[in-house]
Design a protein around this motif. Sequence first.
Motif, short mmCIF file in Angstrom:
data_model
loop_
_atom_site.label_atom_id
_atom_site.label_comp_id
_atom_site.label_asym_id
_atom_site.label_seq_id
_atom_site.Cartn_x
_atom_site.Cartn_y
_atom_site.Cartn_z
N SER A 10 0.64 7.04 -10.68
CA SER A 10 1.71 7.73 -10.13
C SER A 10 1.40 8.07 -8.62
O SER A 10 2.01 7.60 -7.74
CB SER A 10 0.80 8.94 -10.40
N ILE A 11 0.10 7.49 -8.56
CA ILE A 11 -0.64 6.81 -6.47
C ILE A 11 -0.27 6.28 -6.30
O ILE A 11 0.60 6.25 -4.96
CB ILE A 11 -2.21 7.65 -6.64
N LEU A 12 0.09 5.11 -6.87
CA LEU A 12 0.41 3.83 -6.89
C LEU A 12 1.80 3.96 -6.19
O LEU A 12 2.27 3.15 -5.53
CB LEU A 12 0.08 2.46 -7.78
N SER A 13 2.92 4.25 -7.32
CA SER A 13 3.76 4.02 -7.02
C SER A 13 4.41 5.01 -6.33
O SER A 13 5.94 5.11 -5.36
CB SER A 13 4.95 4.49 -8.08
N THR A 14 3.68 6.70 -5.56
CA THR A 14 4.46 6.86 -4.60
C THR A 14 3.54 6.88 -3.50
O THR A 14 4.71 6.74 -2.26
CB THR A 14 4.47 8.96 -5.15
N LYS A 15 2.82 6.72 -3.26
CA LYS A 15 1.76 6.40 -1.73
C LYS A 15 1.95 4.43 -1.10
O LYS A 15 1.54 4.50 -0.01
CB LYS A 15 0.93 6.88 -1.59
N PHE A 16 2.03 4.40 -2.17
CA PHE A 16 2.12 2.48 -1.84
C PHE A 16 3.32 1.77 -2.37
O PHE A 16 3.31 0.64 -2.40
CB PHE A 16 0.82 2.44 -2.56
N ASP A 17 4.06 2.47 -3.01
CA ASP A 17 5.49 2.39 -2.73
C ASP A 17 5.55 1.09 -3.90
O ASP A 17 6.60 -0.01 -4.25
CB ASP A 17 6.22 1.31 -1.95
N ALA A 18 4.27 0.58 -5.28
CA ALA A 18 4.03 -0.25 -6.05
C ALA A 18 5.38 0.24 -6.64
O ALA A 18 5.83 1.16 -7.47
CB ALA A 18 3.25 -0.05 -6.99
#
Length: 83
Positions: A10-18
Amino acid sequence: MTTTLTTLGSILSTKFDAPESDLVPTVTFEELGLDDSLTLVELAVSIQRETGARLEDGQLYPDQTLGGAAALIDSVLLESVHT
């Protein structure tokens, strides 16, 4: 997926656009484009905010897998409970 792995995703998708489709336990940070130390420090700060796990410099590294990072976070959280 473990709860920690889900939170990390969730962190990677929301904050780092993964892309969510890439967020599997065997993918590395480098494969997700998180391959410089500043970005990994930013990720560590985000992890601490979301989970309470305080990661030291260098504990996250480019060729680390998401599964490995999730296990590290779980270990850090477990250690903090016992101290």
